[in-house]
Design a protein around this motif. Structure first.
Motif, PDB file in Angstrom:
ATOM      1  N   ASN A 156       0.848  -1.196   0.000  1.00 25.12           N
ATOM      2  CA  ASN A 156       0.000   0.000   0.000  1.00 25.12           C
ATOM      3  C   ASN A 156       0.880   1.242   0.000  1.00 25.12           C
ATOM      4  O   ASN A 156       1.875   1.308   0.732  1.00 25.12           O
ATOM      5  N   TRP A 157       0.508   2.224  -0.804  1.00 24.83           N
ATOM      6  CA  TRP A 157       1.316   3.435  -0.908  1.00 24.83           C
ATOM      7  C   TRP A 157       1.422   4.199   0.410  1.00 24.83           C
ATOM      8  O   TRP A 157       2.390   4.928   0.645  1.00 24.83           O
ATOM      9  N   SER A 158       0.454   4.019   1.288  1.00 25.60           N
ATOM     10  CA  SER A 158       0.492   4.728   2.574  1.00 25.60           C
ATOM     11  C   SER A 158       1.688   4.308   3.411  1.00 25.60           C
ATOM     12  O   SER A 158       2.142   5.058   4.294  1.00 25.60           O
ATOM     13  N   GLU A 159       2.265   3.138   3.120  1.00 25.48           N
ATOM     14  CA  GLU A 159       3.424   2.653   3.882  1.00 25.48           C
ATOM     15  C   GLU A 159       4.697   3.420   3.545  1.00 25.48           C
ATOM     16  O   GLU A 159       5.693   3.327   4.272  1.00 25.48           O
ATOM     17  N   VAL A 160       4.679   4.174   2.459  1.00 28.35           N
ATOM     18  CA  VAL A 160       5.859   4.976   2.080  1.00 28.35           C
ATOM     19  C   VAL A 160       5.496   6.452   1.947  1.00 28.35           C
ATOM     20  O   VAL A 160       6.155   7.209   1.239  1.00 28.35           O
ATOM     21  N   GLY A 161       4.431   6.847   2.659  1.00 28.97           N
ATOM     22  CA  GLY A 161       4.066   8.263   2.678  1.00 28.97           C
ATOM     23  C   GLY A 161       3.135   8.702   1.575  1.00 28.97           C
ATOM     24  O   GLY A 161       2.924   9.901   1.377  1.00 28.97           O
ATOM     25  N   GLY A 162       2.524   7.763   0.885  1.00 29.77           N
ATOM     26  CA  GLY A 162       1.626   8.103  -0.203  1.00 29.77           C
ATOM     27  C   GLY A 162       0.175   7.913   0.167  1.00 29.77           C
ATOM     28  O   GLY A 162      -0.169   7.786   1.347  1.00 29.77           O
ATOM     29  N   PRO A 163      -0.696   7.872  -0.814  1.00 30.99           N
ATOM     30  CA  PRO A 163      -2.127   7.715  -0.546  1.00 30.99           C
ATOM     31  C   PRO A 163      -2.469   6.298  -0.085  1.00 30.99           C
ATOM     32  O   PRO A 163      -1.679   5.371  -0.259  1.00 30.99           O
ATOM     33  N   ASP A 164      -3.651   6.144   0.485  1.00 27.83           N
ATOM     34  CA  ASP A 164      -4.128   4.819   0.893  1.00 27.83           C
ATOM     35  C   ASP A 164      -4.669   4.120  -0.349  1.00 27.83           C
ATOM     36  O   ASP A 164      -5.849   4.226  -0.694  1.00 27.83           O
ATOM     37  N   ALA A 165      -3.743   3.435  -1.046  1.00 29.93           N
ATOM     38  CA  ALA A 165      -4.106   2.798  -2.317  1.00 29.93           C
ATOM     39  C   ALA A 165      -3.148   1.639  -2.565  1.00 29.93           C
ATOM     40  O   ALA A 165      -1.985   1.660  -2.129  1.00 29.93           O
ATOM     41  N   PRO A 166      -3.611   0.614  -3.253  1.00 28.85           N
ATOM     42  CA  PRO A 166      -2.749  -0.548  -3.517  1.00 28.85           C
ATOM     43  C   PRO A 166      -1.632  -0.209  -4.496  1.00 28.85           C
ATOM     44  O   PRO A 166      -1.781   0.638  -5.385  1.00 28.85           O
ATOM     45  N   VAL A 167      -0.516  -0.888  -4.324  1.00 26.37           N
ATOM     46  CA  VAL A 167       0.635  -0.708  -5.210  1.00 26.37           C
ATOM     47  C   VAL A 167       0.470  -1.588  -6.444  1.00 26.37           C
ATOM     48  O   VAL A 167       0.185  -2.790  -6.330  1.00 26.37           O
ATOM     49  N   VAL A 168       0.647  -0.992  -7.626  1.00 32.93           N
ATOM     50  CA  VAL A 168       0.554  -1.730  -8.887  1.00 32.93           C
ATOM     51  C   VAL A 168       1.903  -1.593  -9.603  1.00 32.93           C
ATOM     52  O   VAL A 168       2.287  -0.498 -10.007  1.00 32.93           O
ATOM     53  N   LEU A 169       2.604  -2.711  -9.738  1.00 35.17           N
ATOM     54  CA  LEU A 169       3.923  -2.684 -10.391  1.00 35.17           C
ATOM     55  C   LEU A 169       3.803  -3.026 -11.870  1.00 35.17           C
ATOM     56  O   LEU A 169       3.270  -4.072 -12.236  1.00 35.17           O
ATOM     57  N   ILE A 170       4.313  -2.123 -12.692  1.00 36.81           N
ATOM     58  CA  ILE A 170       4.326  -2.334 -14.141  1.00 36.81           C
ATOM     59  C   ILE A 170       5.777  -2.327 -14.604  1.00 36.81           C
ATOM     60  O   ILE A 170       6.543  -1.410 -14.298  1.00 36.81           O
ATOM     61  N   GLY A 171       6.166  -3.383 -15.317  1.00 33.63           N
ATOM     62  CA  GLY A 171       7.557  -3.482 -15.751  1.00 33.63           C
ATOM     63  C   GLY A 171       7.690  -4.058 -17.140  1.00 33.63           C
ATOM     64  O   GLY A 171       6.722  -4.175 -17.891  1.00 33.63           O
ATOM     65  N   ARG A 172       8.924  -4.412 -17.465  1.00 34.08           N
ATOM     66  CA  ARG A 172       9.239  -4.935 -18.787  1.00 34.08           C
ATOM     67  C   ARG A 172       9.224  -6.461 -18.796  1.00 34.08           C
ATOM     68  O   ARG A 172       9.207  -7.125 -17.769  1.00 34.08           O
ATOM     69  N   GLU A 173       9.242  -6.995 -20.008  1.00 34.69           N
ATOM     70  CA  GLU A 173       9.222  -8.440 -20.197  1.00 34.69           C
ATOM     71  C   GLU A 173      10.578  -9.058 -19.849  1.00 34.69           C
ATOM     72  O   GLU A 173      11.594  -8.366 -19.801  1.00 34.69           O
ATOM     73  N   ALA A 174      10.598 -10.366 -19.618  1.00 31.66           N
ATOM     74  CA  ALA A 174      11.851 -11.079 -19.372  1.00 31.66           C
ATOM     75  C   ALA A 174      12.775 -10.897 -20.579  1.00 31.66           C
ATOM     76  O   ALA A 174      12.341 -10.967 -21.729  1.00 31.66           O
ATOM     77  N   GLY A 175      14.048 -10.659 -20.306  1.00 33.26           N
ATOM     78  CA  GLY A 175      15.010 -10.430 -21.382  1.00 33.26           C
ATOM     79  C   GLY A 175      15.278  -8.964 -21.647  1.00 33.26           C
ATOM     80  O   GLY A 175      16.232  -8.611 -22.343  1.00 33.26           O
ATOM     81  N   SER A 176      14.441  -8.087 -21.085  1.00 35.83           N
ATOM     82  CA  SER A 176      14.644  -6.648 -21.259  1.00 35.83           C
ATOM     83  C   SER A 176      15.862  -6.183 -20.471  1.00 35.83           C
ATOM     84  O   SER A 176      16.049  -6.563 -19.302  1.00 35.83           O
ATOM     85  N   GLY A 177      16.686  -5.344 -21.093  1.00 34.97           N
ATOM     86  CA  GLY A 177      17.839  -4.793 -20.393  1.00 34.97           C
ATOM     87  C   GLY A 177      17.440  -3.862 -19.273  1.00 34.97           C
ATOM     88  O   GLY A 177      18.093  -3.798 -18.228  1.00 34.97           O
ATOM     89  N   THR A 178      16.349  -3.118 -19.474  1.00 33.31           N
ATOM     90  CA  THR A 178      15.873  -2.213 -18.427  1.00 33.31           C
ATOM     91  C   THR A 178      15.415  -3.013 -17.215  1.00 33.31           C
ATOM     92  O   THR A 178      15.721  -2.664 -16.071  1.00 33.31           O
TER      93      THR A 178
END
Length: 292
Positions: A156-178
């Motif tokens: 939850n973002w509230s755990e790091v000083g943000g709003p009371d909202a769930p954390v949604v992680l968006i990233g790259r596919e396997a094999g991506s350098g990033t």
């Protein structure tokens, strides 16, 4: 008797003058009678043949702005060369270099120990920006907090000083350098809890921009006003902080070539150009960081 001596002296003088007039002058150059003169004019050492041919590059999507800028400048200066770029991801770029389907693979991470038979040449640096939605009130995260957000320890973002909202992680596919760069630096290899895994940097930015609860990572060179890049341990991701090493989430942009393979003059010329000071401003304008 005196008349005879005078006459004799005058006669000797006349003979002497006649002899001097018929002799060649000692200061005149001797005529060159050798018709086989071998003197030639050599070509200046600095004069080189005009580059021609095709150069195939491909791989990392994070390097797109940098490569396209250098591609355009190099081809303008060398109209006989055609440089192509296929944005397929770092893993595909490394494979292409290894299999010989690409002259130059493009990777946004360093080569791994098990990726043998290849040569990696760093041509620029890049900060990996940690991005959140513009509505998110969080402005700074520590590496430890980023790790918790990525591996699901912090939900939850509230755990790091943000709003009371769930954390949604968006990233790259396997094999991506990033992705590889982010996970290895933060220490979350193979443990990230992704809600979405996308195939390009632009897609990650668009997805974070569309979801108020999302966060992700993207090449600094690609970040725009659609999202917000947070500081990491109080340090902003900039050219200066990446170059001096104070911004910790960073990685190299790498040319990958096959070890022992003979590159064409055109491919060598493109690499030399990318590593020269002539390319520094192009790299900066594209949002990346030239080598110091």
């Amino acid at each position: 008797m005196k008349k005879f001596v005078a006459f004799a002296a005058a006669l000797c003088m006349a003979v002497s003058l006649a002899a001097c007039g018929s002799a060649p002058s000692s200061s005149a150059p001797a005529a060159n009678t050798d018709s086989s003169d071998t003197t030639t004019t050599s070509t200046p050492a600095s004069q080189t043949a005009e580059l021609e041919g095709a150069v195939t590059t491909g791989g990392s999507t994070s390097v797109e702005k940098v490569i396209l800028a250098m591609q355009e400048s190099f081809m303008n200066a060398n109209p006989g060369v055609d440089v192509t770029y296929d944005p397929t991801g770092s893993g595909a770029g490394i494979t292409g270099a290894s299999e010989g389907t690409l002259d130059i693979g493009l990777s946004s991470r360093a080569l791994k120990e098990d990726e043998t038979g290849l040569v990696g040449t760093t041509f620029a640096l890049d900060g990996i920006a940690i991005i959140v939605n513009n509505e998110n009130t969080v402005t700074d995260l520590s590496l430890e907090q980023i790790k918790g957000l990525a591996d699901g320890t912090i939900t939850n973002w509230s755990e790091v000083g943000g709003p009371d909202a769930p954390v949604v992680l968006i990233g790259r596919e396997a094999g991506s350098g990033t992705r590889d760069g982010f996970e290895s630096i933060v220490g979350v290899e193979d443990v990230c809890v992704y809600d979405q895994e996308l195939t390009s940097t632009g897609a990650v930015i668009a997805a974070v921009a569309a979801n108020p609860n999302a966060f992700g990572y993207a090449s600094l060179s690609a970040v725009d006003e659609k999202v917000k890049a947070v500081t990491v341990d109080g340090v902003e991701a900039t050219e200066a902080t990446v170059q001096d090493g104070s911004y910790k989430v960073q990685r190299p942009f790498v040319f990958v070539t096959k070890e022992g393979a003979e590159l064409s003059d055109a491919a060598k010329g493109f690499i030399d150009f990318a590593l020269s000071e002539d390319a520094h401003q192009l790299i900066i304008d594209a949002g990346a960081v030239p080598l110091a």
